[in-house]
Design an enzyme around this catalytic site. Structure first.
Site, mmCIF file in Angstrom:
data_model
loop_
_atom_site.group_PDB
_atom_site.id
_atom_site.type_symbol
_atom_site.label_atom_id
_atom_site.label_comp_id
_atom_site.label_asym_id
_atom_site.label_seq_id
_atom_site.Cartn_x
_atom_site.Cartn_y
_atom_site.Cartn_z
ATOM 1 N N HIS A 74 0.838 -1.190 0.000
ATOM 2 C CA HIS A 74 0.000 0.000 0.000
ATOM 3 C C HIS A 74 0.878 1.247 0.000
ATOM 4 C CE1 HIS A 74 -3.814 -2.111 1.745
ATOM 5 N NE2 HIS A 74 -3.363 -2.674 0.643
ATOM 6 N N GLU A 76 0.862 3.867 1.890
ATOM 7 C CA GLU A 76 1.328 4.242 3.230
ATOM 8 C C GLU A 76 2.540 3.415 3.626
ATOM 9 O OE1 GLU A 76 -1.708 3.288 2.153
ATOM 10 O OE2 GLU A 76 -3.176 3.656 3.723
ATOM 11 N N CYS A 102 -5.908 1.174 5.716
ATOM 12 C CA CYS A 102 -6.434 -0.108 6.179
ATOM 13 C C CYS A 102 -5.874 -0.403 7.576
ATOM 14 C CB CYS A 102 -6.056 -1.220 5.199
ATOM 15 S SG CYS A 102 -4.288 -1.629 5.210
ATOM 16 N N CYS A 105 -1.919 -0.989 7.554
ATOM 17 C CA CYS A 105 -1.162 0.260 7.401
ATOM 18 C C CYS A 105 -1.307 1.134 8.645
ATOM 19 C CB CYS A 105 -1.614 1.015 6.154
ATOM 20 S SG CYS A 105 -1.032 0.232 4.619
#
Length: 149
Positions: A74, A76, A102, A105
């Site tokens: 992801h 992040e 999410c 993360c």
């Protein structure tokens, strides 16, 4: 009056960084969703990231059925691991991300010492934002990215 001016100035800055995160998301090869992230500390961008495969992998995020491959990182996570490899610290920083984080993360955000998350779109699950809020990380949703003229 100063507080109102300060909050308007901060909102304008937040919108600009979110627009930058959106532009950065265009580097993603993912077809389902492109996400961008920028980490800012002391008014300086110290890291950035977008969702995609790990270094050295092919730039294909989905399988033939359109399902995201399990090893895709992801935005992040990419930004946090990038700052970890630098001489910078994300302690007390703000993360600007195009979609709400999410759960996985959010754990990284907490451990990285990031104190604020500003995001543009709600993800379908809110467990990441719920965890961040529980940990005392300030979370701000900004849906309108245009600066008022």
């Amino acid at each position: 009056m100063t507080d109102l001016n300060d909050s308007h100035k901060q909102l304008a800055i937040d919108r600009r960084y979110l627009r930058m995160a959106h532009i950065w998301s265009e580097n993603s090869y993912c077809r389902r969703r492109q996400v961008g992230a920028i980490i800012v500390r002391d008014s300086m961008i110290i890291s950035d990231g977008f969702n995609g495969t790990p270094s050295g992998f092919e730039n294909v995020c989905e399988d033939n059925d359109g399902v995201t491959k399990p090893y895709v990182l992801h935005a992040e996570a990419n930004a946090i691991t990038k700052v970890a490899r630098s001489n910078n610290s994300s302690e007390g920083a703000t993360l600007y991300v195009t979609a709400s984080p999410c759960l996985e993360c959010s754990k990284l955000i907490i451990q990285a010492g990031i104190r604020r998350v500003v995001y543009h779109e709600e993800y379908r699950l809110t467990d990441g934002i719920d965890l961040l809020t529980r940990a005392g990380v300030k979370c701000d949703l900004i849906e309108d990215l245009e600066d008022p003229s």
